[in-house]
Design an enzyme around this catalytic site. Sequence first.
Site, PDB file in Angstrom:
ATOM      1  N   ASN A   1       0.848  -1.195   0.000  1.00 58.85           N
ATOM      2  CA  ASN A   1       0.000   0.000   0.000  1.00 58.85           C
ATOM      3  C   ASN A   1       0.885   1.247   0.000  1.00 58.85           C
ATOM      4  O   ASN A   1       2.105   1.141  -0.004  1.00 58.85           O
ATOM      5  CB  ASN A   1      -0.945  -0.031   1.205  1.00 58.85           C
ATOM      6  CG  ASN A   1      -0.185  -0.119   2.507  1.00 58.85           C
ATOM      7  OD1 ASN A   1       0.554   0.786   2.874  1.00 58.85           O
ATOM      8  ND2 ASN A   1      -0.341  -1.240   3.209  1.00 58.85           N
TER       9      ASN A   1
ATOM     10  N   ASP B   1      -4.748  -6.218   5.216  1.00 63.03           N
ATOM     11  CA  ASP B   1      -5.834  -7.028   5.783  1.00 63.03           C
ATOM     12  C   ASP B   1      -5.916  -8.390   5.095  1.00 63.03           C
ATOM     13  O   ASP B   1      -6.498  -9.318   5.623  1.00 63.03           O
ATOM     14  CB  ASP B   1      -7.167  -6.299   5.621  1.00 63.03           C
ATOM     15  CG  ASP B   1      -7.223  -5.049   6.487  1.00 63.03           C
ATOM     16  OD1 ASP B   1      -6.752  -5.111   7.640  1.00 63.03           O
ATOM     17  OD2 ASP B   1      -7.715  -4.002   6.012  1.00 63.03           O
TER      18      ASP B   1
ATOM     19  N   LYS C   1       8.313 -18.082 -10.136  1.00 58.20           N
ATOM     20  CA  LYS C   1       7.688 -16.900 -10.747  1.00 58.20           C
ATOM     21  C   LYS C   1       6.466 -17.328 -11.570  1.00 58.20           C
ATOM     22  O   LYS C   1       6.555 -18.272 -12.370  1.00 58.20           O
ATOM     23  CB  LYS C   1       8.718 -16.201 -11.647  1.00 58.20           C
ATOM     24  CG  LYS C   1       8.176 -14.923 -12.232  1.00 58.20           C
ATOM     25  CD  LYS C   1       9.136 -14.286 -13.212  1.00 58.20           C
ATOM     26  CE  LYS C   1       8.408 -13.186 -13.954  1.00 58.20           C
ATOM     27  NZ  LYS C   1       8.932 -12.931 -15.253  1.00 58.20           N
TER      28      LYS C   1
ATOM     29  N   PHE D   1      -4.528   3.354  14.583  1.00 58.18           N
ATOM     30  CA  PHE D   1      -4.796   4.403  13.595  1.00 58.18           C
ATOM     31  C   PHE D   1      -5.965   3.962  12.728  1.00 58.18           C
ATOM     32  O   PHE D   1      -6.192   2.764  12.541  1.00 58.18           O
ATOM     33  CB  PHE D   1      -3.568   4.628  12.706  1.00 58.18           C
ATOM     34  CG  PHE D   1      -2.593   5.621  13.277  1.00 58.18           C
ATOM     35  CD1 PHE D   1      -1.886   5.330  14.430  1.00 58.18           C
ATOM     36  CD2 PHE D   1      -2.400   6.851  12.657  1.00 58.18           C
ATOM     37  CE1 PHE D   1      -0.992   6.251  14.962  1.00 58.18           C
ATOM     38  CE2 PHE D   1      -1.502   7.774  13.181  1.00 58.18           C
ATOM     39  CZ  PHE D   1      -0.792   7.483  14.333  1.00 58.18           C
TER      40      PHE D   1
ATOM     41  N   LYS E   1     -13.749   0.977  15.502  1.00 62.30           N
ATOM     42  CA  LYS E   1     -12.437   0.326  15.647  1.00 62.30           C
ATOM     43  C   LYS E   1     -11.983   0.357  17.103  1.00 62.30           C
ATOM     44  O   LYS E   1     -11.421  -0.614  17.608  1.00 62.30           O
ATOM     45  CB  LYS E   1     -11.389   1.009  14.762  1.00 62.30           C
ATOM     46  CG  LYS E   1     -11.462   0.488  13.354  1.00 62.30           C
ATOM     47  CD  LYS E   1     -10.467   1.073  12.414  1.00 62.30           C
ATOM     48  CE  LYS E   1     -10.912   0.629  11.009  1.00 62.30           C
ATOM     49  NZ  LYS E   1     -10.605   1.513   9.972  1.00 62.30           N
TER      50      LYS E   1
ATOM     51  N   LYS F   1     -11.445  -3.295  18.792  1.00 59.73           N
ATOM     52  CA  LYS F   1     -10.065  -3.713  19.033  1.00 59.73           C
ATOM     53  C   LYS F   1      -9.615  -3.459  20.465  1.00 59.73           C
ATOM     54  O   LYS F   1      -8.442  -3.647  20.791  1.00 59.73           O
ATOM     55  CB  LYS F   1      -9.142  -3.008  18.036  1.00 59.73           C
ATOM     56  CG  LYS F   1      -9.591  -3.237  16.582  1.00 59.73           C
ATOM     57  CD  LYS F   1      -8.538  -2.954  15.580  1.00 59.73           C
ATOM     58  CE  LYS F   1      -9.104  -3.084  14.174  1.00 59.73           C
ATOM     59  NZ  LYS F   1      -8.105  -3.300  13.160  1.00 59.73           N
TER      60      LYS F   1
HETATM   61  N1  CTP Z   1      -4.066  -3.300  11.947  1.00 56.58           N
HETATM   62  C1  CTP Z   1      -3.506  -4.401  12.533  1.00 56.58           C
HETATM   63  N2  CTP Z   1      -3.495  -5.605  11.885  1.00 56.58           N
HETATM   64  C2  CTP Z   1      -4.061  -5.736  10.687  1.00 56.58           C
HETATM   65  C3  CTP Z   1      -4.654  -4.614  10.070  1.00 56.58           C
HETATM   66  C4  CTP Z   1      -4.626  -3.411  10.728  1.00 56.58           C
HETATM   67  O1  CTP Z   1      -2.992  -4.279  13.628  1.00 56.58           O
HETATM   68  N3  CTP Z   1      -4.029  -6.904  10.080  1.00 56.58           N
HETATM   69  C5  CTP Z   1      -4.070  -2.025  12.687  1.00 56.58           C
HETATM   70  C6  CTP Z   1      -3.416  -0.867  11.978  1.00 56.58           C
HETATM   71  O2  CTP Z   1      -2.052  -0.752  12.345  1.00 56.58           O
HETATM   72  C7  CTP Z   1      -4.206   0.324  12.490  1.00 56.58           C
HETATM   73  C8  CTP Z   1      -5.597  -0.252  12.640  1.00 56.58           C
HETATM   74  O3  CTP Z   1      -5.419  -1.641  12.856  1.00 56.58           O
HETATM   75  O4  CTP Z   1      -3.760   0.754  13.759  1.00 56.58           O
HETATM   76  C9  CTP Z   1      -6.430  -0.048  11.424  1.00 56.58           C
HETATM   77  O5  CTP Z   1      -7.588  -0.769  11.551  1.00 56.58           O
HETATM   78  P1  CTP Z   1      -8.240  -1.622  10.371  1.00 56.58           P
HETATM   79  O6  CTP Z   1      -9.496  -2.223  10.896  1.00 56.58           O
HETATM   80  O7  CTP Z   1      -7.320  -2.564   9.763  1.00 56.58           O
HETATM   81  O8  CTP Z   1      -8.512  -0.514   9.351  1.00 56.58           O
HETATM   82  P2  CTP Z   1      -8.522  -0.685   7.822  1.00 56.58           P
HETATM   83  O9  CTP Z   1      -7.353  -1.444   7.344  1.00 56.58           O
HETATM   84  O10 CTP Z   1      -8.707   0.664   7.291  1.00 56.58           O
HETATM   85  O11 CTP Z   1      -9.772  -1.638   7.635  1.00 56.58           O
HETATM   86  P3  CTP Z   1     -11.334  -1.342   7.380  1.00 56.58           P
HETATM   87  O12 CTP Z   1     -11.550  -1.931   6.061  1.00 56.58           O
HETATM   88  O13 CTP Z   1     -12.009  -2.086   8.484  1.00 56.58           O
HETATM   89  O14 CTP Z   1     -11.544   0.122   7.471  1.00 56.58           O
END
Ligand code: CTP
Length: 400
Positions: free
Chosen positions: A205, A274, A284, A319, A333, A337
């Site tokens: 990303n 995610d 490859k 975040f 969130k 969490k």
């Molecule tokens: N985070 C994490 N582990 C993951 C994904 C995200 O610890 N596998 C943490 C990130 O570091 C951040 C927070 O979770 O602090 C973000 O939350 P998240 O629910 O993952 O947000 P998004 O990726 O934006 O997902 P959504 O589609 O639910 O908005």
Amino acid sequence: MKHIVVGVSGGIAAFKACQLVSDLTKKYEVQVIMTENATNFVHPLTFETLTGRKCLIDTFDRNFTYEVEHISTAKWADLFVVAPATANVIAKFASGICDDMLTTTFLACKAPKVIVPAMNTNMYDNPITQQNIQRLAEFGMHMVEPVSGLLACGDTGRGKMAEPAVIEEAIEMLLPVDKPLAGRRALVTAGPTMEAMDPVRYITNHSSGKMGYAVARVARNLGAEVTLISGQCGLAEPYGMKTIQVKSAQDMYEAVTVRAEDSDYIVMAAAVADYTPADVSDEKMKKKDDDLSIQLKRTKDILKSLGERKHGGQVLCGFAMETQNLLENARKKLEAKNADMIVANNLKVEGAGFAHDTNVATLILQEELVELPLQSKEELAGEIWKKLVEIAAKKEGTNR
Ligand code: CTP
């Protein structure tokens, strides 16, 4: 503005002190003191133009407004840095010799001191120099170690003066400010994760790592013992902390998990994927005429797993980067969490989000919502830590 005295002694690395002084004047009031020998390498006028102050060299200079200058300068300093520090000046410091403006002011100064050695490898490695350095360290002075490389004398080895950016970080770390995180351990994650598809390709990303690195640096400046777990973002590893480089979300999960228990504060600023490819090809993947679909599977949610295991006074911050329904989604969130705070930023707001040096964020806590203006990522990191320290103090109060 804090006051920094920069001592420049006579080595070729004095040319790098010009950049250091130039950078420092953007944040601090700077006074340069040179040794007589240093003036053979750089003209005092260079420093005078950069600082707007007379460069001090001669203890018995008669061209001055009456002040015992080495004493008044010593008292004026919030921090004293000597860059470059030659073997000669280090030896003088170590034995309390004061025979010029730099060494007398140094001895009279009670402020924190940063010594940045630069010299020929053999001079640096000589046990006499090493013992002198050791002695200064024992007196509580901070050494910014030289790096290895090709030296001006043609030798290769240890002895090159640290880069100005590194010296600046050491100064930031040692400046006497309130240190509410002293004795605390902070675990910070930053940057993107990379999810391999095959040995050549990966999914990632746009995270630049800048926000997480700022959070880690500010924690260090506030006195914390910091571990930074960083995705691959190409930023220089910050000074004065342990940095662990990781690639995938799984790597980050493992690196965080083993350190979580011992951490007083955990800030998950990393943009963790995610999803990750369900199967990683060993070879490859060759292209075909058809379109390609890749099966993705969920990664472990690190923040969620930390929330489930959160102990006593531990403070957990996540975040949220959203493009719509920012506050509602961020609040969800916080609950889901079991975090103590979520730093929410809207990717679509001007000046917020990836790669910028600025951010616009809202801090979301259980019973509070703090909307912050557009500010630098450093400033935002300061606001984040102010709130996290408050949360820790509240927890401490209730745990007593
Ligand atoms: N985070 C994490 N582990 C993951 C994904 C995200 O610890 N596998 C943490 C990130 O570091 C951040 C927070 O979770 O602090 C973000 O939350 P998240 O629910 O993952 O947000 P998004 O990726 O934006 O997902 P959504 O589609 O639910 O908005």
